[in-house]
Design a protein around this motif. Structure first.
Motif, PDB file in Angstrom:
ATOM      1  N   ILE A 150       0.836  -1.204   0.000  1.00  0.00           N
ATOM      2  CA  ILE A 150       0.000   0.000   0.000  1.00  0.00           C
ATOM      3  C   ILE A 150       0.866   1.246   0.000  1.00  0.00           C
ATOM      4  O   ILE A 150       0.583   2.222  -0.700  1.00  0.00           O
ATOM      5  N   CYS A 151       1.942   1.207   0.770  1.00  0.00           N
ATOM      6  CA  CYS A 151       2.803   2.381   0.872  1.00  0.00           C
ATOM      7  C   CYS A 151       3.468   2.712  -0.463  1.00  0.00           C
ATOM      8  O   CYS A 151       3.604   3.882  -0.822  1.00  0.00           O
ATOM      9  N   ASN A 152       3.854   1.689  -1.201  1.00  0.00           N
ATOM     10  CA  ASN A 152       4.527   1.882  -2.497  1.00  0.00           C
ATOM     11  C   ASN A 152       3.627   1.457  -3.659  1.00  0.00           C
ATOM     12  O   ASN A 152       4.109   0.993  -4.688  1.00  0.00           O
ATOM     13  N   GLU A 153       2.349   1.633  -3.466  1.00  0.00           N
ATOM     14  CA  GLU A 153       1.384   1.193  -4.476  1.00  0.00           C
ATOM     15  C   GLU A 153       1.556   1.959  -5.782  1.00  0.00           C
ATOM     16  O   GLU A 153       1.724   3.186  -5.789  1.00  0.00           O
ATOM     17  N   VAL A 154       1.507   1.221  -6.885  1.00  0.00           N
ATOM     18  CA  VAL A 154       1.544   1.809  -8.220  1.00  0.00           C
ATOM     19  C   VAL A 154       0.220   1.461  -8.885  1.00  0.00           C
ATOM     20  O   VAL A 154       0.054   0.391  -9.461  1.00  0.00           O
ATOM     21  N   GLY A 155      -0.733   2.357  -8.784  1.00  0.00           N
ATOM     22  CA  GLY A 155      -2.065   2.080  -9.307  1.00  0.00           C
ATOM     23  C   GLY A 155      -2.169   2.323 -10.786  1.00  0.00           C
ATOM     24  O   GLY A 155      -1.460   3.168 -11.355  1.00  0.00           O
ATOM     25  N   THR A 156      -3.058   1.558 -11.428  1.00  0.00           N
ATOM     26  CA  THR A 156      -3.282   1.730 -12.869  1.00  0.00           C
ATOM     27  C   THR A 156      -4.257   2.856 -13.162  1.00  0.00           C
ATOM     28  O   THR A 156      -4.249   3.424 -14.245  1.00  0.00           O
ATOM     29  N   VAL A 157      -5.107   3.174 -12.188  1.00  0.00           N
ATOM     30  CA  VAL A 157      -6.090   4.245 -12.348  1.00  0.00           C
ATOM     31  C   VAL A 157      -5.607   5.463 -11.575  1.00  0.00           C
ATOM     32  O   VAL A 157      -5.354   5.387 -10.375  1.00  0.00           O
ATOM     33  N   GLY A 191      -5.359   8.533  -9.363  1.00  0.00           N
ATOM     34  CA  GLY A 191      -6.148   9.044  -8.254  1.00  0.00           C
ATOM     35  C   GLY A 191      -6.859   7.991  -7.446  1.00  0.00           C
ATOM     36  O   GLY A 191      -7.637   8.332  -6.554  1.00  0.00           O
ATOM     37  N   CYS A 192      -6.609   6.711  -7.702  1.00  0.00           N
ATOM     38  CA  CYS A 192      -7.304   5.649  -6.983  1.00  0.00           C
ATOM     39  C   CYS A 192      -6.401   4.895  -6.014  1.00  0.00           C
ATOM     40  O   CYS A 192      -6.843   3.922  -5.409  1.00  0.00           O
ATOM     41  N   ARG A 193      -5.159   5.308  -5.888  1.00  0.00           N
ATOM     42  CA  ARG A 193      -4.318   4.709  -4.861  1.00  0.00           C
ATOM     43  C   ARG A 193      -4.751   5.226  -3.487  1.00  0.00           C
ATOM     44  O   ARG A 193      -5.256   6.338  -3.366  1.00  0.00           O
ATOM     45  N   VAL A 194      -4.541   4.422  -2.466  1.00  0.00           N
ATOM     46  CA  VAL A 194      -4.957   4.811  -1.123  1.00  0.00           C
ATOM     47  C   VAL A 194      -4.315   6.127  -0.726  1.00  0.00           C
ATOM     48  O   VAL A 194      -4.977   7.036  -0.193  1.00  0.00           O
ATOM     49  N   LYS A 195      -3.032   6.289  -0.986  1.00  0.00           N
ATOM     50  CA  LYS A 195      -2.348   7.526  -0.585  1.00  0.00           C
ATOM     51  C   LYS A 195      -2.846   8.725  -1.384  1.00  0.00           C
ATOM     52  O   LYS A 195      -2.907   9.849  -0.856  1.00  0.00           O
ATOM     53  N   ASP A 196      -3.253   8.512  -2.652  1.00  0.00           N
ATOM     54  CA  ASP A 196      -3.821   9.615  -3.428  1.00  0.00           C
ATOM     55  C   ASP A 196      -5.168  10.051  -2.856  1.00  0.00           C
ATOM     56  O   ASP A 196      -5.454  11.252  -2.752  1.00  0.00           O
ATOM     57  N   LEU A 197      -5.997   9.078  -2.498  1.00  0.00           N
ATOM     58  CA  LEU A 197      -7.313   9.394  -1.932  1.00  0.00           C
ATOM     59  C   LEU A 197      -7.183  10.103  -0.589  1.00  0.00           C
ATOM     60  O   LEU A 197      -7.967  11.000  -0.265  1.00  0.00           O
ATOM     61  N   LEU A 198      -6.178   9.716   0.192  1.00  0.00           N
ATOM     62  CA  LEU A 198      -5.940  10.390   1.463  1.00  0.00           C
ATOM     63  C   LEU A 198      -5.482  11.829   1.248  1.00  0.00           C
ATOM     64  O   LEU A 198      -5.892  12.741   1.976  1.00  0.00           O
ATOM     65  N   ASP A 199      -4.623  12.035   0.249  1.00  0.00           N
ATOM     66  CA  ASP A 199      -4.157  13.397  -0.043  1.00  0.00           C
ATOM     67  C   ASP A 199      -5.317  14.284  -0.479  1.00  0.00           C
ATOM     68  O   ASP A 199      -5.386  15.464  -0.121  1.00  0.00           O
TER      69      ASP A 199
END
Length: 679
Positions: A603-610, A612-620
């Protein structure tokens, strides 16, 4: 008396078809009556008995074979028989782990009553929270499974996990059998049931989630709903006798009760069913003997209005009554989610945006329609749906013009739209399909009935007759051609499916797959050996579910989204992946009495394909650290991302957290109780 007989004789003579010799035709009719005797009752009874026996045997066999197939496939995929208990339990992911953990707790309880009490007053799962787990998580399947396991003496024969998954696989066999029976009732031939089962298994990626998550509530509930639909289909048939109606009514009642008890979202599906029945009743498409309403008088109109109201609200009222005995807290966030999903509203809320980013809540992909087309399911479904829908519209227009519906529809009539059970399924599948086009996970409700409706259509002589009546064939009799096609088309489809997909199914059973997660096994082993029994763990909800199952330790959150407090907890715990200070994270964790924090590298180093859908992006976005819309104010954070900074082991992070264990995937930190606050 003689004068009264004369006109009657003349009237009968006028009804005789035109003929060159009336007297000879009359004699021929008498001869035909004598030379064409009716079949003996014993022969008719034996024929019907043989047909029903073979059909029931095929239905039961199909269900049993599917259950055995699922069991064999599960064994090949996870190597279940060759694994230790901990490795088996890790295969239960997310909320499935929570359900199975309570099944284990029930088996460990000294008595059933004590086990139920501990679940309804549970304070050993979530820190600082006492919950009614039975009500909040719909644990009735686990209660039933635990009772059966102990009452049948299976604890001396089979391991608990095999008994549990065996029940679920058996229910899937009942699911397939119910779909078989429904298609058989609609078409009149069990060949339609066989084709339904074939399409269901071939498209099982889109018909069920049993392969990915066995304990899901829908895997327990949908077989009950399929039985209810089969009983309802039989009840709506016009040629059903009194005993058959009573049996269907009792089966509907029992299966509806079980369906509502097994799944917290059952009332949504039942509401769609109530809407379908309401529309069926509104257009007066049901048989008059089932309506029992005389039209034309004021009293009759009042009765009709009351009847409409009862049909529309019966299921909802029954649901409310049942929820009194089977308590359930409504999901208040569901409406908010739909508003955001449909674009009616916008939100920066982490939970809402996280749900919207889940693949199961997206719109169906093109691959979904491509798979249905490759198996020939979608083209035949569209064909059957169009014919039934147009025939239904014909009936509606006739009703509007004042024409009455025939009590019994014959094959020669070519009016499949006059059969109420067909119209119900057309309306129901359109409603389910409409929602499935919005949310992908709803395809698991829609696709099984796509298989059933398509199989019924291609095997139904009435549907082909309806089509040929419209085409006005002259060279070939439409009924004869319909009878031929109702046998030839499904046979050709079945042979093509056998040739193309049967080798693939056999290959799946022969290939040895492997599910192995050594990092998670090591983490759970360390927790069981090193962590205190009273320790409370914090981390992602999905991981907390696995910890609860594999170790029994208390956690701060769970992967459940039907409780506002749990949703808020999940969002707060996820802040460990945001740009917040060590002090903020420490205060959040200690507010839930957490002793250990687990950071997941994935999760910390997640590389999402979509985007704005990574957990850290949503938190930001939720914390205002990035701009998501024009006019938003950007709030810069002077802190780095916590999950990165805490790994470096420098002040002030080391003052709050001490790393006690790590591997390639997980970093475990002890939350210090005595600290010196410094920046």
């Amino acid at each position: 008396m003689a004068e009264e007989k004369g006109p009657a004789i003349e009237l009968r003579q006028r009804k005789i078809p035109k003929s060159s010799e009336d007297k000879m035709s009359g004699k021929e009719e008498k001869i035909d009556d004598i030379l064409v005797p009716e079949r003996p009752p014993k022969y008719v009874f034996f024929q019907r008995f043989a047909k029903i026996f073979i059909g029931c045997l095929a239905a039961v066999t199909s269900g049993m074979m599917y259950a055995l197939y699922l069991s064999a496939y599960h064994e090949r995929k996870f190597w279940f028989s060759n694994r230790q208990e901990l490795e088996r339990e890790i295969t239960f992911q997310g909320d499935s782990a929570i359900y199975y953990s309570y099944y284990k707790d029930m088996l460990k309880a000294p008595s059933f009553e004590r086990g139920v009490y501990e679940l309804t007053h549970n304070n050993k799962t979530i820190s600082l929270k006492t919950i009614n787990a039975v009500q909040q998580m719909s644990l009735y399947p686990e209660l039933i499974a635990s009772v059966l396991y102990q009452a049948t003496g299976s604890n001396e024969i089979i391991e608990p996990v095999y008994f549990y998954i065996g029940i679920v696989f058996g229910l899937q066999g009942i699911y397939v059998t119910a779909l078989f029976v429904t298609s058989w009732l609609m078409s009149g031939t069990w060949l339609a049931g066989m084709l339904t089962v074939a399409w269901f298994i071939i498209n099982r990626v889109d018909t069920t989630r049993i392969e990915y998550s066995i304990p899901l509530r829908e895997n327990w509930a949908l077989p009950c709903f399929a039985c209810q639909v089969a009983a309802l289909t039989g009840y709506l048939k016009s040629n059903l006798n009194t005993y058959g109606e009573r049996f269907c009514y009792l089966l509907m009642s029992a299966s509806t009760y079980m369906f509502m008890m097994m799944w917290e979202y059952s009332h949504y599906l039942l509401f769609l069913q109530a809407v379908s029945l309401f529309l069926l009743d509104s257009f007066s498409l049901e048989q008059s003997n089932k309506l029992n309403v005389k039209k034309g008088t004021f009293v009759a109109k009042i009765i009709k209005v009351i009847n409409f109201y009862l049909v529309c609200t019966l299921t909802v009222t029954l649901t409310i009554i049942m929820k009194t005995f089977v308590p359930h807290k409504e999901n208040g966030h569901m409406l908010k989610f739909l508003e955001v999903k449909l674009g009616i509203n916008m939100t920066k809320n982490f939970t809402m945006n996280w749900l919207l980013c889940q693949e199961s809540l997206q719109t169906p992909s093109q691959d979904f329609f491509l798979r249905l087309t490759q198996s020939s399911l979608l083209p035949f479904y569209i064909l059957v749906l169009i014919i039934c829908f147009l025939s239904m519209m014909q009936v509606i227009f006739r009703r509007i013009n004042g024409e009455s519906i025939k009590e019994a529809v014959t094959l020669e009539d070519g009016q499949i739209g006059e059969r109420p059970e067909i119209i119900y399924h057309v309306i129901h599948t359109i409603l389910l399909g409409s929602f499935a086009m919005i949310i992908e996970c709803l395809k698991y409700l829609w696709t099984p009935y796509v298989c059933m409706l398509a199989a019924f259509g291609v095997c139904s002589p009435e549907l082909w007759t309806t089509l040929f009546k419209w085409l006005r064939l002259r060279n070939v009799h439409p009924v004869l051609l319909a009878l031929i096609l109702s046998m030839a088309v499904p046979t050709i489809i079945g042979l093509s499916l056998w040739k193309e997909f049967f080798p693939r199914l056999m290959t799946e059973l022969t290939e040895l797959q492997e599910f192995y997660d050594p990092d998670t096994v090591e983490l759970m082993t360390w927790i069981k050996r090193q962590a205190p029994v009273a320790a409370v763990f914090a981390g992602s909800p999905q991981l907390m579910g696995a910890i609860k199952l594999c170790t029994g330790w208390m956690v701060t959150s769970l992967p459940l989204y039907s409780d506002d407090d749990l949703l808020k907890r999940n969002e707060n715990i996820y802040q460990i992946y945001s740009k917040r200070s060590a002090e903020d994270i420490y205060k959040i964790l200690t507010s839930y009495k957490a002793n250990y924090l687990i950071v997941e590298d994935a999760i910390c180093n997640e590389v999402g394909t979509v985007r704005g859908c990574r957990v850290k992006d949503l938190l930001d976005i939720a914390n205002g650290h990035v701009v998501c819309e024009e006019g938003d104010k950007l709030t810069y954070s002077k802190y780095g991302r916590f999950c990165h900074e805490v790994k470096i082991n420098y002040s002030p992070y080391v003052n709050y957290f001490t790393r006690v264990y790590w591997n390639r995937s997980y970093f475990v930190y002890k939350i210090n109780t005595v600290i010196s606050f410094q920046s």
